[in-house]
Design a protein around this motif. Structure first.
Motif, PDB file in Angstrom:
ATOM      1  N   GLY A  12      -3.602  12.273 -15.436  1.00  0.00           N
ATOM      2  CA  GLY A  12      -2.008  12.871 -15.284  1.00  0.00           C
ATOM      3  C   GLY A  12      -1.690  14.222 -14.891  1.00  0.00           C
ATOM      4  O   GLY A  12      -0.582  14.822 -14.632  1.00  0.00           O
ATOM      5  N   LYS A  13      -2.770  15.228 -14.869  1.00  0.00           N
ATOM      6  CA  LYS A  13      -2.586  16.405 -13.957  1.00  0.00           C
ATOM      7  C   LYS A  13      -2.718  16.500 -12.595  1.00  0.00           C
ATOM      8  O   LYS A  13      -3.681  15.874 -11.922  1.00  0.00           O
ATOM      9  CB  LYS A  13      -3.501  17.406 -14.684  1.00  0.00           C
ATOM     10  N   VAL A  14      -1.433  16.712 -11.917  1.00  0.00           N
ATOM     11  CA  VAL A  14      -1.538  16.940 -10.462  1.00  0.00           C
ATOM     12  C   VAL A  14      -1.197  18.492 -10.232  1.00  0.00           C
ATOM     13  O   VAL A  14      -0.225  19.255 -10.700  1.00  0.00           O
ATOM     14  CB  VAL A  14      -0.692  15.827  -9.846  1.00  0.00           C
ATOM     15  N   GLY A  15      -1.218  18.843  -8.864  1.00  0.00           N
ATOM     16  CA  GLY A  15      -0.753  19.877  -8.292  1.00  0.00           C
ATOM     17  C   GLY A  15       0.361  19.847  -7.113  1.00  0.00           C
ATOM     18  O   GLY A  15       1.095  18.804  -7.107  1.00  0.00           O
ATOM     19  N   GLY A  16       0.517  20.852  -6.594  1.00  0.00           N
ATOM     20  CA  GLY A  16       1.588  20.604  -5.454  1.00  0.00           C
ATOM     21  C   GLY A  16       2.875  20.508  -5.733  1.00  0.00           C
ATOM     22  O   GLY A  16       3.534  20.880  -7.051  1.00  0.00           O
ATOM     23  N   MET A  62       0.803  -1.181   0.013  1.00  0.00           N
ATOM     24  CA  MET A  62      -0.018   0.010  -0.019  1.00  0.00           C
ATOM     25  C   MET A  62       0.942   1.257   0.012  1.00  0.00           C
ATOM     26  O   MET A  62       1.881   1.164   0.733  1.00  0.00           O
ATOM     27  CB  MET A  62      -0.883   0.014   1.163  1.00  0.00           C
ATOM     28  N   PRO A  63       0.544   1.986  -1.017  1.00  0.00           N
ATOM     29  CA  PRO A  63       1.590   3.407  -1.135  1.00  0.00           C
ATOM     30  C   PRO A  63       1.296   4.137   0.281  1.00  0.00           C
ATOM     31  O   PRO A  63       0.283   4.191   1.014  1.00  0.00           O
ATOM     32  CB  PRO A  63       0.946   4.036  -2.217  1.00  0.00           C
ATOM     33  N   ASN A  64       2.257   5.014   0.675  1.00  0.00           N
ATOM     34  CA  ASN A  64       2.066   5.985   1.797  1.00  0.00           C
ATOM     35  C   ASN A  64       1.295   6.766   1.442  1.00  0.00           C
ATOM     36  O   ASN A  64       0.781   7.218   0.221  1.00  0.00           O
ATOM     37  CB  ASN A  64       3.718   6.318   2.174  1.00  0.00           C
ATOM     38  N   PRO A  65       0.708   7.625   2.444  1.00  0.00           N
ATOM     39  CA  PRO A  65      -0.451   8.641   2.123  1.00  0.00           C
ATOM     40  C   PRO A  65      -0.186   9.743   1.163  1.00  0.00           C
ATOM     41  O   PRO A  65      -0.916  10.078   0.436  1.00  0.00           O
ATOM     42  CB  PRO A  65      -0.643   9.097   3.661  1.00  0.00           C
ATOM     43  N   PHE A  66       1.127  10.206   1.246  1.00  0.00           N
ATOM     44  CA  PHE A  66       1.458  11.074   0.186  1.00  0.00           C
ATOM     45  C   PHE A  66       1.566  10.614  -1.180  1.00  0.00           C
ATOM     46  O   PHE A  66       0.824  11.370  -2.070  1.00  0.00           O
ATOM     47  CB  PHE A  66       2.992  11.875   0.581  1.00  0.00           C
ATOM     48  N   ASN A  67       2.086   9.495  -1.410  1.00  0.00           N
ATOM     49  CA  ASN A  67       1.897   8.691  -2.818  1.00  0.00           C
ATOM     50  C   ASN A  67       0.477   8.457  -2.995  1.00  0.00           C
ATOM     51  O   ASN A  67       0.357   8.659  -4.403  1.00  0.00           O
ATOM     52  CB  ASN A  67       2.953   7.543  -2.847  1.00  0.00           C
ATOM     53  N   GLN A  68      -0.338   8.021  -2.119  1.00  0.00           N
ATOM     54  CA  GLN A  68      -1.601   7.516  -2.513  1.00  0.00           C
ATOM     55  C   GLN A  68      -2.538   8.764  -2.898  1.00  0.00           C
ATOM     56  O   GLN A  68      -3.182   8.666  -3.967  1.00  0.00           O
ATOM     57  CB  GLN A  68      -2.413   6.947  -1.434  1.00  0.00           C
ATOM     58  N   GLN A  69      -2.392   9.901  -2.355  1.00  0.00           N
ATOM     59  CA  GLN A  69      -2.717  11.192  -2.724  1.00  0.00           C
ATOM     60  C   GLN A  69      -2.595  11.439  -4.112  1.00  0.00           C
ATOM     61  O   GLN A  69      -3.325  12.024  -4.758  1.00  0.00           O
ATOM     62  CB  GLN A  69      -2.622  12.321  -1.799  1.00  0.00           C
ATOM     63  N   VAL A  70      -1.342  11.456  -4.553  1.00  0.00           N
ATOM     64  CA  VAL A  70      -0.736  11.914  -5.901  1.00  0.00           C
ATOM     65  C   VAL A  70      -1.492  10.795  -6.781  1.00  0.00           C
ATOM     66  O   VAL A  70      -1.947  11.407  -7.872  1.00  0.00           O
ATOM     67  CB  VAL A  70       0.760  11.708  -6.037  1.00  0.00           C
ATOM     68  N   ILE A  71      -1.443   9.617  -6.594  1.00  0.00           N
ATOM     69  CA  ILE A  71      -2.030   8.535  -7.390  1.00  0.00           C
ATOM     70  C   ILE A  71      -3.329   8.958  -7.640  1.00  0.00           C
ATOM     71  O   ILE A  71      -3.867   8.875  -8.882  1.00  0.00           O
ATOM     72  CB  ILE A  71      -1.983   7.048  -6.847  1.00  0.00           C
ATOM     73  N   ASP A  72      -4.177   9.364  -6.686  1.00  0.00           N
ATOM     74  CA  ASP A  72      -5.528   9.528  -6.778  1.00  0.00           C
ATOM     75  C   ASP A  72      -5.841  10.641  -7.532  1.00  0.00           C
ATOM     76  O   ASP A  72      -6.607  10.709  -8.467  1.00  0.00           O
ATOM     77  CB  ASP A  72      -6.240   9.598  -5.661  1.00  0.00           C
TER      78      ASP A  72
END
Length: 282
Positions: A18-22, A1-11
């Motif tokens: 493919g577009k993300v912020g931060g 299971m990805p860590n919370p930061f990675n999971q947020q990026v994945i979602d």
């Protein structure tokens, strides 16, 4: 299971194709799914990448300069077949760990594009691995996470828009030299546009012409625009390919291509997406 930061990026990546912020906003990012070296279960990780020329992309197992290789790297060493999500396309790839002169050349190319890689290498005693992900050819059309042909067309177009925006930003920060990676980035989008337009001419446009003769003037205009864009693509290839290419000469060609392409994509979407959506309606 990805860590919370990675999971947020994945979602966010999947929700917005493919577009993300931060932290990753405006960066080249893909989702890499590997098979666990011990568990043999799938693990998905957001990873930065560079175009590698041809049907491969390059990823670097920096782990921010940590003393240990990242988990995703250990996984793909054990199980080299991986899944790649670009935000538009999803495909299987064969991971090849590069070594020797090729590894050093591509790592140097990455450092030239972003000094952060050199900083990561300076923080660790391990040699940071460089990995090529080679797309595995498949029969039939590419897999696009879209609910209709109209949405798929828009997503492909948005992918070209995003890549051209990144390239223009790279030129803005490149200074007085045209780096090797920036050359590859330009040549890769040239290749992608050629393939996309050739596919439309031979596939989508022919199918629409057979079913909708009333679209003939629209399709004729789009084909003419494809030819005009092909000329701009070849000119960009020419100036990028010159041994001592001057960025001040290359950038105008990028801008010309971007402006022509944006107008073409907007017209194609305006005229064809409603037709494709109507055809898909129950």
């Amino acid at each position: 299971m990805p860590n919370p930061f990675n999971q947020q990026v994945i979602d966010e990546f999947r929700a917005h194709h493919g577009k993300v912020g931060g932290y990753f906003e405006g960066a080249r990012l893909l989702l890499l799914t590997t098979t666990g070296a011990r568990t043999k279960t799938p693990h998905t990780t957001p990873v930065g990448y560079y175009p590698g020329g041809g049907d491969r992309v390059i990823v670097i197992a920096s782990a921010g300069g940590a003393p240990q290789h990242p988990d995703w790297y250990r996984n793909l060493v054990a199980h080299p077949r991986v899944r790649v999500e670009s935000g538009v396309f999803t495909y299987d790839a064969q991971a090849v760990v590069l070594d020797g002169a090729e590894r050093d050349r591509l790592f140097a190319r990455a450092v030239e594009a972003d000094q952060g890689w050199a900083e990561y290498q300076a923080k660790t005693d391990r040699v940071i691995p460089v990995v090529a992900l080679h797309e595995i050819p498949q029969d039939g059309p590419p897999h696009i996470e879209a609910g209709s042909m109209g949405e798929a067309l828009r997503l492909v177009h948005d992918g070209f828009r995003r890549e051209l925006a990144i390239i223009r930003e790279e030129f803005a920060s490149s200074g007085s030299s045209l780096g090797a990676q920036l050359r590859v980035n330009c040549l890769t989008i040239c290749q992608g546009l050629h393939r996309h337009h050739a596919g439309e001419d031979l596939g989508l446009f022919r199918a629409l012409a057979d079913r909708r003769p009333d679209l003939t003037p629209v399709l004729d205009r789009l084909r003419v625009e494809h030819e005009r864009i092909a000329v701009l693509v070849e000119e960009l290839r020419r100036v990028v390919g010159e041994r001592h290419a001057d960025p001040t000469l290359v950038l105008p060609e990028v801008v010309r291509l971007a402006e022509e392409l944006e107008a073409h994509l907007a017209y194609e979407e305006e005229r064809l997406i409603p037709v494709l959506e109507a055809a898909a309606a129950p």
